[in-house]
Write a protein that holds these residues in place. Sequence first.
Motif, short mmCIF file in Angstrom:
data_model
loop_
_atom_site.label_atom_id
_atom_site.label_comp_id
_atom_site.label_asym_id
_atom_site.label_seq_id
_atom_site.Cartn_x
_atom_site.Cartn_y
_atom_site.Cartn_z
N LEU A 15 -3.69 4.40 -6.54
CA LEU A 15 -4.86 4.29 -5.68
C LEU A 15 -5.67 5.58 -5.62
O LEU A 15 -6.88 5.54 -5.52
CB LEU A 15 -4.44 3.88 -4.26
CG LEU A 15 -3.89 2.47 -4.12
CD1 LEU A 15 -3.45 2.23 -2.68
CD2 LEU A 15 -4.92 1.44 -4.52
N ILE A 45 -11.29 -1.02 -0.71
CA ILE A 45 -10.22 -0.06 -0.94
C ILE A 45 -9.44 -0.39 -2.21
O ILE A 45 -9.15 0.49 -3.02
CB ILE A 45 -9.27 0.00 0.28
CG1 ILE A 45 -10.01 0.59 1.49
CG2 ILE A 45 -8.02 0.80 -0.03
CD1 ILE A 45 -9.28 0.45 2.81
N SER A 83 -8.85 6.59 -1.92
CA SER A 83 -8.45 5.27 -1.43
C SER A 83 -7.42 5.37 -0.32
O SER A 83 -7.48 4.64 0.67
CB SER A 83 -7.90 4.42 -2.57
OG SER A 83 -8.92 4.10 -3.48
#
Length: 181
Positions: free
Chosen positions: A49, A162, A53
């Motif tokens: 991520l 996200i 994020s």
Amino acid sequence: FDLERVQKGGGIFSEEKLDWINSQFIKNMEDSHLMEELKLRGDIEENSLGKDSVLKIVKSTKERMKNLGEFKNLAHFFFNLPQYDKNLLIWKKSNLAGAVIALNECIIILNSINSENFKKEVIENELNQFGEKIGKGDLYWPVRVALSGKEFSPPPQEIMEILGKDESVRRLKMALENLEK
């Protein structure tokens, strides 16, 4: 503190009040500071991520946290999609066919959005046009569950921003496959 106000009776400890005070402290923390605290506890896995994020995840969940220990439970689905019962995808006022239609249309809509423009506001505008036709509950319930595996989570548009376009579409397709079993 005034010694004259001290009484014979024992003090009262209120766990509810402690949770409230703690939640206020968490809400007022800087997102980056909260993220560092959660990392120190071992509650954050950056995985694929990335830092930006993860910071968005912290910002998204901190409003619902009563203590730091709740972060993992509130945010684990961002890092790894949990297993969930396929019947959870069907909203109480809908049916299997309605969930399939909603998920298919959502995939089409998301694929039409440019990856650079994959922001919460853009996603919401695009999905709301379809949601007004079939009913927002009929659309957003199966999408929320497909993305998070939960009945209660941040708004689906926020989750999608996200997770990113590819991961969001992947999870929606997995939910469709789950419904077809």
